[in-house]
Design a protein around this motif. Structure first.
Motif, PDB file in Angstrom:
ATOM      1  N   PRO A 259       0.822  -1.230   0.000  1.00  0.00           N
ATOM      2  CA  PRO A 259       0.000   0.000   0.000  1.00  0.00           C
ATOM      3  C   PRO A 259       0.849   1.271   0.000  1.00  0.00           C
ATOM      4  O   PRO A 259       1.954   1.299   0.549  1.00  0.00           O
ATOM      5  CB  PRO A 259      -0.819  -0.128   1.281  1.00  0.00           C
ATOM      6  N   PHE A 260       0.316   2.305  -0.588  1.00  0.00           N
ATOM      7  CA  PHE A 260       0.980   3.607  -0.706  1.00  0.00           C
ATOM      8  C   PHE A 260       0.849   4.359   0.616  1.00  0.00           C
ATOM      9  O   PHE A 260      -0.265   4.665   1.065  1.00  0.00           O
ATOM     10  CB  PHE A 260       0.330   4.391  -1.842  1.00  0.00           C
ATOM     11  N   ASP A 266      -3.983   9.033   3.995  1.00  0.00           N
ATOM     12  CA  ASP A 266      -5.168   8.513   3.330  1.00  0.00           C
ATOM     13  C   ASP A 266      -5.374   9.338   2.077  1.00  0.00           C
ATOM     14  O   ASP A 266      -5.737  10.515   2.151  1.00  0.00           O
ATOM     15  CB  ASP A 266      -6.387   8.609   4.252  1.00  0.00           C
ATOM     16  N   VAL A 267      -5.086   8.746   0.929  1.00  0.00           N
ATOM     17  CA  VAL A 267      -5.163   9.482  -0.334  1.00  0.00           C
ATOM     18  C   VAL A 267      -6.507   9.183  -0.986  1.00  0.00           C
ATOM     19  O   VAL A 267      -6.735   8.069  -1.469  1.00  0.00           O
ATOM     20  CB  VAL A 267      -4.009   9.081  -1.281  1.00  0.00           C
ATOM     21  N   PRO A 268      -7.424  10.152  -1.003  1.00  0.00           N
ATOM     22  CA  PRO A 268      -8.761   9.909  -1.566  1.00  0.00           C
ATOM     23  C   PRO A 268      -8.687   9.590  -3.054  1.00  0.00           C
ATOM     24  O   PRO A 268      -7.822  10.088  -3.781  1.00  0.00           O
ATOM     25  CB  PRO A 268      -9.503  11.230  -1.325  1.00  0.00           C
ATOM     26  N   GLU A 269      -9.600   8.753  -3.509  1.00  0.00           N
ATOM     27  CA  GLU A 269      -9.704   8.470  -4.934  1.00  0.00           C
ATOM     28  C   GLU A 269     -10.186   9.703  -5.669  1.00  0.00           C
ATOM     29  O   GLU A 269     -10.829  10.589  -5.095  1.00  0.00           O
ATOM     30  CB  GLU A 269     -10.658   7.302  -5.187  1.00  0.00           C
ATOM     31  N   LEU A 315      -1.073   4.849  -8.608  1.00  0.00           N
ATOM     32  CA  LEU A 315      -2.414   5.279  -8.212  1.00  0.00           C
ATOM     33  C   LEU A 315      -2.322   6.367  -7.144  1.00  0.00           C
ATOM     34  O   LEU A 315      -3.041   7.380  -7.198  1.00  0.00           O
ATOM     35  CB  LEU A 315      -3.218   4.096  -7.691  1.00  0.00           C
ATOM     36  N   GLY A 316      -1.414   6.162  -6.179  1.00  0.00           N
ATOM     37  CA  GLY A 316      -1.255   7.144  -5.112  1.00  0.00           C
ATOM     38  C   GLY A 316      -0.808   8.493  -5.628  1.00  0.00           C
ATOM     39  O   GLY A 316      -1.369   9.540  -5.264  1.00  0.00           O
ATOM     40  N   TYR A 317       0.210   8.502  -6.487  1.00  0.00           N
ATOM     41  CA  TYR A 317       0.705   9.775  -7.008  1.00  0.00           C
ATOM     42  C   TYR A 317      -0.332  10.446  -7.911  1.00  0.00           C
ATOM     43  O   TYR A 317      -0.503  11.674  -7.880  1.00  0.00           O
ATOM     44  CB  TYR A 317       2.015   9.560  -7.755  1.00  0.00           C
ATOM     45  N   GLY A 318      -1.020   9.660  -8.749  1.00  0.00           N
ATOM     46  CA  GLY A 318      -2.044  10.246  -9.610  1.00  0.00           C
ATOM     47  C   GLY A 318      -3.147  10.899  -8.806  1.00  0.00           C
ATOM     48  O   GLY A 318      -3.614  12.003  -9.122  1.00  0.00           O
ATOM     49  N   ARG A 319      -3.571  10.219  -7.728  1.00  0.00           N
ATOM     50  CA  ARG A 319      -4.621  10.782  -6.884  1.00  0.00           C
ATOM     51  C   ARG A 319      -4.143  12.002  -6.115  1.00  0.00           C
ATOM     52  O   ARG A 319      -4.899  12.970  -5.921  1.00  0.00           O
ATOM     53  CB  ARG A 319      -5.115   9.704  -5.919  1.00  0.00           C
ATOM     54  N   LEU A 320      -2.890  11.982  -5.652  1.00  0.00           N
ATOM     55  CA  LEU A 320      -2.343  13.154  -4.964  1.00  0.00           C
ATOM     56  C   LEU A 320      -2.346  14.377  -5.867  1.00  0.00           C
ATOM     57  O   LEU A 320      -2.707  15.489  -5.449  1.00  0.00           O
ATOM     58  CB  LEU A 320      -0.918  12.867  -4.500  1.00  0.00           C
ATOM     59  N   ALA A 321      -1.940  14.165  -7.126  1.00  0.00           N
ATOM     60  CA  ALA A 321      -1.935  15.286  -8.066  1.00  0.00           C
ATOM     61  C   ALA A 321      -3.340  15.835  -8.259  1.00  0.00           C
ATOM     62  O   ALA A 321      -3.556  17.059  -8.239  1.00  0.00           O
ATOM     63  CB  ALA A 321      -1.343  14.838  -9.398  1.00  0.00           C
ATOM     64  N   ALA A 322      -4.307  14.929  -8.446  1.00  0.00           N
ATOM     65  CA  ALA A 322      -5.694  15.376  -8.649  1.00  0.00           C
ATOM     66  C   ALA A 322      -6.217  16.097  -7.416  1.00  0.00           C
ATOM     67  O   ALA A 322      -6.908  17.129  -7.529  1.00  0.00           O
ATOM     68  CB  ALA A 322      -6.571  14.176  -8.988  1.00  0.00           C
ATOM     69  N   ALA A 326      -4.276  19.379  -9.936  1.00  0.00           N
ATOM     70  CA  ALA A 326      -3.662  19.126 -11.247  1.00  0.00           C
ATOM     71  C   ALA A 326      -4.220  17.822 -11.813  1.00  0.00           C
ATOM     72  O   ALA A 326      -4.750  16.980 -11.080  1.00  0.00           O
ATOM     73  CB  ALA A 326      -2.150  19.043 -11.126  1.00  0.00           C
ATOM     74  N   VAL A 327      -4.083  17.649 -13.110  1.00  0.00           N
ATOM     75  CA  VAL A 327      -4.424  16.372 -13.729  1.00  0.00           C
ATOM     76  C   VAL A 327      -3.236  15.431 -13.551  1.00  0.00           C
ATOM     77  O   VAL A 327      -2.108  15.768 -13.922  1.00  0.00           O
ATOM     78  CB  VAL A 327      -4.741  16.541 -15.227  1.00  0.00           C
ATOM     79  N   GLY A 328      -3.485  14.277 -12.946  1.00  0.00           N
ATOM     80  CA  GLY A 328      -2.427  13.286 -12.787  1.00  0.00           C
ATOM     81  C   GLY A 328      -2.539  12.239 -13.873  1.00  0.00           C
ATOM     82  O   GLY A 328      -3.567  11.568 -13.986  1.00  0.00           O
ATOM     83  N   ALA A 329      -1.524  12.119 -14.701  1.00  0.00           N
ATOM     84  CA  ALA A 329      -1.544  11.163 -15.810  1.00  0.00           C
ATOM     85  C   ALA A 329      -0.556  10.041 -15.530  1.00  0.00           C
ATOM     86  O   ALA A 329       0.602  10.294 -15.201  1.00  0.00           O
ATOM     87  CB  ALA A 329      -1.196  11.853 -17.127  1.00  0.00           C
ATOM     88  N   THR A 330      -1.018   8.814 -15.647  1.00  0.00           N
ATOM     89  CA  THR A 330      -0.154   7.646 -15.487  1.00  0.00           C
ATOM     90  C   THR A 330      -0.238   6.818 -16.757  1.00  0.00           C
ATOM     91  O   THR A 330      -1.259   6.828 -17.449  1.00  0.00           O
ATOM     92  CB  THR A 330      -0.578   6.798 -14.277  1.00  0.00           C
ATOM     93  N   LEU A 331       0.847   6.112 -17.084  1.00  0.00           N
ATOM     94  CA  LEU A 331       0.842   5.322 -18.310  1.00  0.00           C
ATOM     95  C   LEU A 331       1.566   4.015 -18.112  1.00  0.00           C
ATOM     96  O   LEU A 331       2.407   3.877 -17.212  1.00  0.00           O
ATOM     97  CB  LEU A 331       1.478   6.091 -19.467  1.00  0.00           C
ATOM     98  N   ASP A 332       1.224   3.045 -18.947  1.00  0.00           N
ATOM     99  CA  ASP A 332       1.977   1.807 -19.073  1.00  0.00           C
ATOM    100  C   ASP A 332       2.846   1.917 -20.315  1.00  0.00           C
ATOM    101  O   ASP A 332       2.313   1.975 -21.426  1.00  0.00           O
ATOM    102  CB  ASP A 332       1.039   0.598 -19.232  1.00  0.00           C
TER     103      ASP A 332
END
Length: 494
Positions: A259-260, A266-269, A315-322, A326-332
């Motif tokens: 877990p992050f 507690d990082v909200p979705e 997921l944690g970093y993307g949600r933190l940005a949001a 900011a828009v959090g973008a993650t990619l594979d």
């Protein structure tokens, strides 16, 4: 009696083992240096592939009478060695991987050995390195000038199919003992293996199997030329079963699935949209917003599930940005092997274009945030930063290829790119308990940045390890993540 079958890397033949073979024989063992089909400089490359070389070794093994056969593979040579062991597992006592990563079933040599460079000629062969392209040999530390000149003089073209044909393994040899010999002058040592095991991917956790041992040799990647006596002694120790065993962490959960910031933050979705390889974590804010593109590390097994963008860290970093607006973008991206950085760079460029084109994103305010082995992908953006790139962030990054990573293209060296162009500031998060090989690249990067006047803001996590958000969920770790996010948002004008 023990019979050593000695198989060298690309562009070479059995001659490279002459001194080591003589010392093995002097110790009472058999030694069989191998020149594989097409590697004598006379035969054409057409029709010669990896399976041809596997067949060479199978026939040699079938003709041996020694009670114990040890197969030694160096560089490319480990591929046919593993193929032959798979077909004659009952005759093989041990496999020795000489300063070379263990390839997997279906993996071609071109993905794990130093970049052969160049294109195959009409005869189906790849030309050997020249004096100007010596880096393609791998580390040459300790090789005397005379031996180096001989290496270059006697090098022969490599049949291209031997490098591109996938290694086919049935699993028959999966229980055979393996010894990894690590040539430490290039920086690879047991601590490097421990780092890989701790990281959690199955192919690395397998290195903690009881059948695998490791020995170190204080020389470069060509020990048969730089330290033949030491290599002979090391091979005899390997045959005797000596070596260090690496153990897996007590927590059996792979690092990337923990877990992050568990129990600390507690990082909200946030609302998440999927667009091909890219996920957008969307803030609850109107108007075009700045975006942070998070770039995972690797190499990552293509069959890994969940894929990186669905793991707790991204997921944690993307949600933190949001959550910060900011828009959090993650990619594979497709960093599945050391030779895949160009593919990953292509995926990253496509992801950035997609993010900038989204009407909810302010395309003039973009940050790129790199992690671990993904840090090498920062080189392109530091060398030629576009005006809309407001920040480059990096958390426990590799900023130059690690020892043994010669298959990585020279283009992917942030230590060479930082400060060479007038670009954005860098926010660099350092783990105080970082693995030495990675920490060395960070220090080299900071030294280069200082000499060239690049702007770098550092965030230190004194008691944090590589992957501290998952391995060390402490208040110190959480505060470091917060400081780095705040610095990035400030550079984005937030």
């Amino acid at each position: 009696m023990t019979a050593f079958v000695l198989v060298a890397g690309s562009f070479t033949g059995g001659w490279v083992w002459e001194e080591t073979a003589a010392r093995l024989r002097g110790a009472g063992a058999e030694a069989h240096p191998v020149t594989l089909t097409g590697m004598d400089g006379r035969r054409a490359g057409a029709g010669i592939g990896l399976e041809t070389h596997v067949g060479d070794l199978v026939r040699l093994i079938d003709g041996l009478t020694a009670a114990e056969v040890v197969l030694v593979g160096h560089g490319y040579g480990l591929h046919p060695v593993l193929g032959a062991a798979d077909r004659r597992s009952g005759r093989v006592a041990r496999i020795v991987a000489l300063d070379t990563l263990l390839p997997q079933d279906g993996e071609p040599a071109a993905r794990s050995v130093p970049d052969p460079g160049g294109r195959a000629g009409e005869d189906g062969r790849v030309p050997p390195p020249t004096r100007e392209t010596r880096s393609r040999w791998g580390g040459l530390e300790g090789v005397p000038d005379g031996a180096l000149a001989r290496l270059e003089r006697l090098a022969v073209p490599q049949p291209a199919a031997t490098l591109t044909e996938p290694l086919r393994l049935t699993g028959s040899a999966s229980a055979l003992p393996v010894t990894g010999v690590l040539c430490t002058a290039g920086g690879a040592d047991v601590s490097t293996v421990e780092m890989l095991v701790e990281s959690g991917p199955p192919r690395f956790r397998a290195l903690a199997d009881d059948r695998i041992r490791f020995l170190e040799l204080a020389t470069g990647h060509w020990p048969m030329l730089s330290a033949p006596a030491g290599l002979a002694e090391t091979l005899l120790r390997a045959a005797a079963g000596e070596g260090h065993r690496v153990t897996a962490p007590a927590d059996e959960r792979p690092t990337h699935l923990r877990p992050f910031l568990e129990g600390v933050r507690d990082v909200p979705e946030a609302p998440r949209e999927r667009h091909g390889r890219v996920d957008l974590h969307l803030p609850d804010a109107g108007g075009p917003r700045p975006a942070i593109v998070f770039v995972h590390g690797g190499p990552v097994d293509p069959d890994q599930r969940p894929t990186p963008r669905d793991t707790p860290s991204l997921l944690g970093y993307g949600r933190l940005a949001a959550g910060a607006g900011a828009v959090g973008a993650t990619l594979d991206h497709r960093l599945h092997g050391l030779a895949d950085y160009a593919l990953a760079a292509e995926d990253l460029a496509g992801a950035v274009a997609l993010v900038r084109a989204d009407p909810r994103v302010d395309g003039e305010r973009i940050a790129l945030w790199f992690f671990s082995g993904g840090g090498l992908l920062a080189a392109d953006w530091l060398a030629a930063p576009p005006p809309w790139l407001r920040c480059v962030a990096a958390t426990y990054p590799m900023l130059a290829p690690l020892p043994g990573w010669e298959a990585v293209e020279p283009r992917f060296r942030p230590v060479d790119a930082v400060g060479t162009a007038d670009g954005p500031a860098v926010v660099l998060t350092r783990a105080g308990l970082e693995h030495p090989a990675i920490a060395a690249t960070v220090e080299e990067f900071l030294t280069a940045a200082g000499k060239r006047g690049a702007r770098v803001e550092t965030v230190d996590v004194p008691h944090g390890r590589h992957g501290f958000e998952l391995l060390d969920p402490t208040e110190e770790s959480a505060e470091a993540v917060d400081r780095a996010m705040t610095a990035v948002l400030s550079l984005l004008g937030e």
